[in-house]
Design an enzyme around this catalytic site. Structure first.
Site, PDB file in Angstrom:
ATOM      1  N   TYR A  50     -39.423  51.396 -26.696  1.00  0.00           N
ATOM      2  CA  TYR A  50     -39.043  50.092 -27.230  1.00  0.00           C
ATOM      3  C   TYR A  50     -38.521  49.269 -26.068  1.00  0.00           C
ATOM      4  O   TYR A  50     -37.590  49.680 -25.388  1.00  0.00           O
ATOM      5  CB  TYR A  50     -37.938  50.275 -28.279  1.00  0.00           C
ATOM      6  CG  TYR A  50     -37.337  48.987 -28.786  1.00  0.00           C
ATOM      7  CD1 TYR A  50     -37.900  48.324 -29.865  1.00  0.00           C
ATOM      8  CD2 TYR A  50     -36.210  48.442 -28.184  1.00  0.00           C
ATOM      9  CE1 TYR A  50     -37.345  47.148 -30.340  1.00  0.00           C
ATOM     10  CE2 TYR A  50     -35.652  47.267 -28.652  1.00  0.00           C
ATOM     11  CZ  TYR A  50     -36.226  46.620 -29.729  1.00  0.00           C
ATOM     12  OH  TYR A  50     -35.690  45.460 -30.193  1.00  0.00           O
TER      13      TYR A  50
ATOM     14  N   CYS B  14     -28.918  55.731 -21.145  1.00  0.00           N
ATOM     15  CA  CYS B  14     -29.038  55.121 -19.815  1.00  0.00           C
ATOM     16  C   CYS B  14     -30.484  54.745 -19.514  1.00  0.00           C
ATOM     17  O   CYS B  14     -30.753  53.694 -18.932  1.00  0.00           O
ATOM     18  CB  CYS B  14     -28.497  56.051 -18.738  1.00  0.00           C
ATOM     19  SG  CYS B  14     -26.701  56.197 -18.792  1.00  0.00           S
TER      20      CYS B  14
ATOM     21  N   GLU C 106     -24.522  55.638 -14.461  1.00  0.00           N
ATOM     22  CA  GLU C 106     -25.583  54.628 -14.341  1.00  0.00           C
ATOM     23  C   GLU C 106     -25.176  53.313 -15.002  1.00  0.00           C
ATOM     24  O   GLU C 106     -25.466  52.233 -14.488  1.00  0.00           O
ATOM     25  CB  GLU C 106     -26.886  55.132 -14.971  1.00  0.00           C
ATOM     26  CG  GLU C 106     -27.470  56.352 -14.284  1.00  0.00           C
ATOM     27  CD  GLU C 106     -27.025  57.665 -14.896  1.00  0.00           C
ATOM     28  OE1 GLU C 106     -27.770  58.650 -14.765  1.00  0.00           O
ATOM     29  OE2 GLU C 106     -25.939  57.730 -15.521  1.00  0.00           O
TER      30      GLU C 106
ATOM     31  N   TRP D  49     -36.651  46.019 -25.300  1.00  0.00           N
ATOM     32  CA  TRP D  49     -35.812  45.047 -25.998  1.00  0.00           C
ATOM     33  C   TRP D  49     -36.317  43.619 -25.803  1.00  0.00           C
ATOM     34  O   TRP D  49     -36.430  42.858 -26.768  1.00  0.00           O
ATOM     35  CB  TRP D  49     -34.375  45.185 -25.505  1.00  0.00           C
ATOM     36  CG  TRP D  49     -33.406  44.299 -26.197  1.00  0.00           C
ATOM     37  CD1 TRP D  49     -32.828  44.514 -27.410  1.00  0.00           C
ATOM     38  CD2 TRP D  49     -32.902  43.050 -25.732  1.00  0.00           C
ATOM     39  NE1 TRP D  49     -31.989  43.474 -27.726  1.00  0.00           N
ATOM     40  CE2 TRP D  49     -32.017  42.557 -26.704  1.00  0.00           C
ATOM     41  CE3 TRP D  49     -33.116  42.299 -24.584  1.00  0.00           C
ATOM     42  CZ2 TRP D  49     -31.353  41.355 -26.573  1.00  0.00           C
ATOM     43  CZ3 TRP D  49     -32.453  41.097 -24.443  1.00  0.00           C
ATOM     44  CH2 TRP D  49     -31.578  40.642 -25.440  1.00  0.00           C
TER      45      TRP D  49
ATOM     46  N   ARG E 192     -23.601  69.889  -8.164  1.00  0.00           N
ATOM     47  CA  ARG E 192     -24.610  70.123  -9.202  1.00  0.00           C
ATOM     48  C   ARG E 192     -25.940  69.460  -8.906  1.00  0.00           C
ATOM     49  O   ARG E 192     -26.927  69.725  -9.588  1.00  0.00           O
ATOM     50  CB  ARG E 192     -24.090  69.661 -10.564  1.00  0.00           C
ATOM     51  CG  ARG E 192     -22.983  70.556 -11.093  1.00  0.00           C
ATOM     52  CD  ARG E 192     -22.530  70.156 -12.465  1.00  0.00           C
ATOM     53  NE  ARG E 192     -21.833  68.878 -12.425  1.00  0.00           N
ATOM     54  CZ  ARG E 192     -21.909  67.935 -13.364  1.00  0.00           C
ATOM     55  NH1 ARG E 192     -22.656  68.122 -14.421  1.00  0.00           N
ATOM     56  NH2 ARG E 192     -21.219  66.814 -13.243  1.00  0.00           N
TER      57      ARG E 192
ATOM     58  N   CYS F 240     -21.638  56.333 -18.824  1.00  0.00           N
ATOM     59  CA  CYS F 240     -22.200  57.159 -17.766  1.00  0.00           C
ATOM     60  C   CYS F 240     -22.153  56.405 -16.441  1.00  0.00           C
ATOM     61  O   CYS F 240     -22.007  55.177 -16.414  1.00  0.00           O
ATOM     62  CB  CYS F 240     -23.653  57.498 -18.089  1.00  0.00           C
ATOM     63  SG  CYS F 240     -23.882  58.463 -19.594  1.00  0.00           S
TER      64      CYS F 240
ATOM     65  N   CYS G 198     -29.433  60.068 -19.079  1.00  0.00           N
ATOM     66  CA  CYS G 198     -29.522  60.377 -20.510  1.00  0.00           C
ATOM     67  C   CYS G 198     -30.382  59.319 -21.206  1.00  0.00           C
ATOM     68  O   CYS G 198     -30.770  58.315 -20.597  1.00  0.00           O
ATOM     69  CB  CYS G 198     -28.121  60.433 -21.123  1.00  0.00           C
ATOM     70  SG  CYS G 198     -27.329  58.820 -21.320  1.00  0.00           S
TER      71      CYS G 198
END
Length: 137
Positions: A127, A93, A58, A129, A84, A56, A90
């Site tokens: 979460y 991302c 990003e 990381w 748009r 993507c 998403c």
């Protein structure tokens, strides 16, 4: 979720929209992203669509920013081609942006209802990381 909002960086939206209008062509590049780093610089990128799951906009922007020496992004926005407007990141991302920039603000919404929210608002109960890595001895 905090529902805390921050001022909207309209210059960032315009930068992403300009890239979407001028650089997104065909089906391979359909979304542009723009981010502002801590020094005020704007970095832009476009997605690289591929049927195998290309990145993507990003995610491309994270690498582009690093390649330009921008390691502390403050705000990001993605804009779709063909007028748009603003597109939310998403799930993949959102997780990557949180891991790279836990204090990042993200512009979301559409038309006259855009707003800027912390990345953590887009991933409640997430979460993190870095919180689950073993410390080096």
């Amino acid at each position: 979720m905090t529902t805390q909002t921050h001022p909207v960086d309209h210059e960032l939206i315009r930068a992403a929209a300009q890239v979407a209008r001028t650089r997104c062509r065909g089906d391979n590049h359909t979304v542009a992203a723009a981010a502002r780093d801590r020094d005020g610089r704007i970095i832009t990128a476009v997605n690289a669509y591929h049927f195998t799951g290309g990145p993507c906009a990003e995610l491309v922007l994270i690498g582009t920013a690093a390649g330009q020496g921008a390691y502390e992004l403050e705000t990001i926005v993605a804009v779709g081609d063909r007028e748009r407007g603003v597109i939310p990141p998403c799930g993949r991302c959102r997780q990557a942006l949180l891991d790279y920039f836990p204090g990042l603000k993200v512009i979301v919404g559409n038309d006259d209802r855009v707003r800027t929210v912390p990345i953590t608002d887009l991933l409640p109960e997430t979460y993190v990381w870095a919180d689950h890595q073993l410390e080096e001895e």
